[in-house]
Design an enzyme around this catalytic site. Sequence first.
Site, PDB file in Angstrom:
ATOM      1  N   ASP A   1       4.690  -3.207  -1.786  1.00 35.30           N
ATOM      2  CA  ASP A   1       5.366  -4.057  -0.954  1.00 35.30           C
ATOM      3  C   ASP A   1       5.060  -5.320  -0.518  1.00 35.30           C
ATOM      4  O   ASP A   1       4.091  -5.448   0.206  1.00 35.30           O
ATOM      5  CB  ASP A   1       5.892  -3.078   0.111  1.00 35.30           C
ATOM      6  CG  ASP A   1       7.182  -3.433   0.918  1.00 35.30           C
ATOM      7  OD1 ASP A   1       7.842  -2.556   1.438  1.00 35.30           O
ATOM      8  OD2 ASP A   1       7.116  -4.631   1.206  1.00 35.30           O
TER       9      ASP A   1
ATOM     10  N   ASP B   1      11.595  -6.818  -2.854  1.00 34.64           N
ATOM     11  CA  ASP B   1      10.153  -7.180  -2.767  1.00 34.64           C
ATOM     12  C   ASP B   1       9.557  -5.929  -2.823  1.00 34.64           C
ATOM     13  O   ASP B   1       8.225  -5.631  -2.497  1.00 34.64           O
ATOM     14  CB  ASP B   1       9.918  -7.634  -1.230  1.00 34.64           C
ATOM     15  CG  ASP B   1       9.636  -6.686  -0.083  1.00 34.64           C
ATOM     16  OD1 ASP B   1      10.460  -5.692  -0.225  1.00 34.64           O
ATOM     17  OD2 ASP B   1       9.020  -6.897   0.805  1.00 34.64           O
ATOM     18  N   GLU B   2       9.874  -4.990  -3.446  1.00 33.15           N
ATOM     19  CA  GLU B   2       8.838  -3.725  -3.864  1.00 33.15           C
ATOM     20  C   GLU B   2       9.095  -3.060  -5.089  1.00 33.15           C
ATOM     21  O   GLU B   2      10.221  -3.167  -5.586  1.00 33.15           O
ATOM     22  CB  GLU B   2       9.071  -2.400  -2.559  1.00 33.15           C
ATOM     23  CG  GLU B   2      10.526  -2.255  -2.064  1.00 33.15           C
ATOM     24  CD  GLU B   2      10.671  -1.322  -1.072  1.00 33.15           C
ATOM     25  OE1 GLU B   2       9.989  -0.222  -1.060  1.00 33.15           O
ATOM     26  OE2 GLU B   2      11.886  -1.353  -0.523  1.00 33.15           O
TER      27      GLU B   2
HETATM   28  P1  TTP Z   1      11.008  -5.083   3.984  1.00 35.40           P
HETATM   29  O1  TTP Z   1       9.903  -5.026   2.913  1.00 35.40           O
HETATM   30  O2  TTP Z   1      11.612  -4.122   4.717  1.00 35.40           O
HETATM   31  O3  TTP Z   1      10.329  -6.127   5.251  1.00 35.40           O
HETATM   32  P2  TTP Z   1       9.283  -7.094   5.041  1.00 35.40           P
HETATM   33  O4  TTP Z   1       8.922  -7.406   3.725  1.00 35.40           O
HETATM   34  O5  TTP Z   1       9.967  -8.412   5.647  1.00 35.40           O
HETATM   35  O6  TTP Z   1       8.178  -6.747   5.977  1.00 35.40           O
HETATM   36  P3  TTP Z   1       6.989  -5.708   5.619  1.00 35.40           P
HETATM   37  O7  TTP Z   1       5.654  -6.367   5.771  1.00 35.40           O
HETATM   38  O8  TTP Z   1       7.110  -4.629   6.695  1.00 35.40           O
HETATM   39  O9  TTP Z   1       7.332  -5.047   4.309  1.00 35.40           O
HETATM   40  O10 TTP Z   1      12.277  -5.971   3.558  1.00 35.40           O
HETATM   41  C1  TTP Z   1      11.911  -7.194   2.451  1.00 35.40           C
HETATM   42  C2  TTP Z   1      12.989  -8.286   2.874  1.00 35.40           C
HETATM   43  O11 TTP Z   1      14.118  -7.960   2.954  1.00 35.40           O
HETATM   44  C3  TTP Z   1      12.689  -8.855   4.106  1.00 35.40           C
HETATM   45  O12 TTP Z   1      11.581 -10.169   3.939  1.00 35.40           O
HETATM   46  C4  TTP Z   1      13.811  -9.454   4.541  1.00 35.40           C
HETATM   47  C5  TTP Z   1      14.882  -8.749   3.940  1.00 35.40           C
HETATM   48  N1  TTP Z   1      15.486  -7.513   4.946  1.00 35.40           N
HETATM   49  C6  TTP Z   1      16.488  -8.046   5.667  1.00 35.40           C
HETATM   50  O13 TTP Z   1      17.221  -9.217   5.425  1.00 35.40           O
HETATM   51  N2  TTP Z   1      17.033  -7.038   6.571  1.00 35.40           N
HETATM   52  C7  TTP Z   1      16.517  -6.069   6.890  1.00 35.40           C
HETATM   53  O14 TTP Z   1      17.097  -5.462   7.825  1.00 35.40           O
HETATM   54  C8  TTP Z   1      15.367  -5.700   6.210  1.00 35.40           C
HETATM   55  C9  TTP Z   1      14.653  -4.282   6.457  1.00 35.40           C
HETATM   56  C10 TTP Z   1      14.871  -6.544   5.485  1.00 35.40           C
HETATM   57 MG    MG Z   2       8.049  -5.850   2.466  1.00 38.06          MG
END
Ligand code: TTP
Ligand code: MG
Length: 356
Positions: A8, A106-107
């Site tokens: 991720d 992103d995962e």
């Molecule tokens: P995530 O992987 O949930 O979050 P992240 O990558 O920003 O942070 P982390 O380090 O905790 O993994 O989500 C991936 C992307 O999806 C995030 O960068 C932006 C988008 N996103 C939104 O637009 N709205 C949301 O509510 C979430 C959870 C994510």
């Molecule tokens: Mg992420």
Amino acid sequence: MRIILHVDMDCFFAQCEERERPQIKGKPVVVGADPKNGAGRGVVSTCNYEARAFGIKSAMPISAAWKRCPNAIFLPHNFELYSSASRAVMAIFRKYSHKFEQVSIDEAYLDISHAESHDAARKIALAIKAEALEKEKLTCSIGIGPNKLVAKIAAGERKPNGLTIIPAEEVEPFLFPKKAGALFGIGIKTEQRLNELGIMTVQDIANTPEEVLAENFGSFGYSMLAMAHGNDDREIVQEWITKSIGRQITFEHDTRDERKIMDVIDSIIPEIYRELRSQDFTYKTLVLKVRYSDFETHTKNKTLPHHTNNIKALRLMAQENLARFLMDKRKIRLIGMSVHNLREKHIKQPQQTLTI
Ligand code: TTP
Ligand code: MG
């Protein structure tokens, strides 16, 4: 031995922005709606870890984020940047196993059972992290475990830039102290219901008789119990299908002004079009979404006879239906448009939902 890896990206949208603008690195960065000095009405998409230290997080109203840290750097979305960074890192990840499943922008999961040992699995994880950093200048966090459930939770364990490996014998001690909501499929409502039953942690679920869980949660009760013991036999699904591309905007003030609403629609349609073009997609179904001031939300769908990438249909559909939505006395808080039923122009390609 089954070995599943979950990767991720760290604060993905924010990290992409930092990469493009080195001068903002180290400062709190928030990606989302315009905060308008605290009067902005959309939400935070994500923020970097410096901003998280102020209590800012995804999905929080942008005005609340601004209150917590008015000096943060607030940036609008640049979806083309995130899509291209996503494609680049996914291309790296999929090289490490032919059993690869992208689950969001992103995962991804990789089945790396071929590693045969946790030492070898660790080397794969380190190689993935090094390659993503070297080639794309982006960090990620990785979790490794006997199944998807454990791997995903492990990936979140040491963010950012973390690596956590949970061998089978450590699964219960790893999961048991976590809140019930850590398990897949347990959202806020289910967690509240569990808490009402006195069930707070994963261990509490594991100690609850099957009948009690089934009585309260139906067949999901059985899955809950299995998950609480760290069991999950979901396979890696290799196809990833983009279901939709869309945008939504929250108005600064709730409105019934048709011109104002059409102006917003006219600003989001080109963005959807750009995204369609950048992925070479055509669409067949259009969706218009309206949220009234009391948060009641309605959608209107239209499926065209053929796939197209023509944007005129979007505007026409919005115009036709907006009038109907405006017959309601309530003001409109949010408007959204999306295209579904996507197809790549030439070949089928892996897809995901991209409505932000
Ligand atoms: P995530 O992987 O949930 O979050 P992240 O990558 O920003 O942070 P982390 O380090 O905790 O993994 O989500 C991936 C992307 O999806 C995030 O960068 C932006 C988008 N996103 C939104 O637009 N709205 C949301 O509510 C979430 C959870 C994510
Ligand atoms: Mg992420």
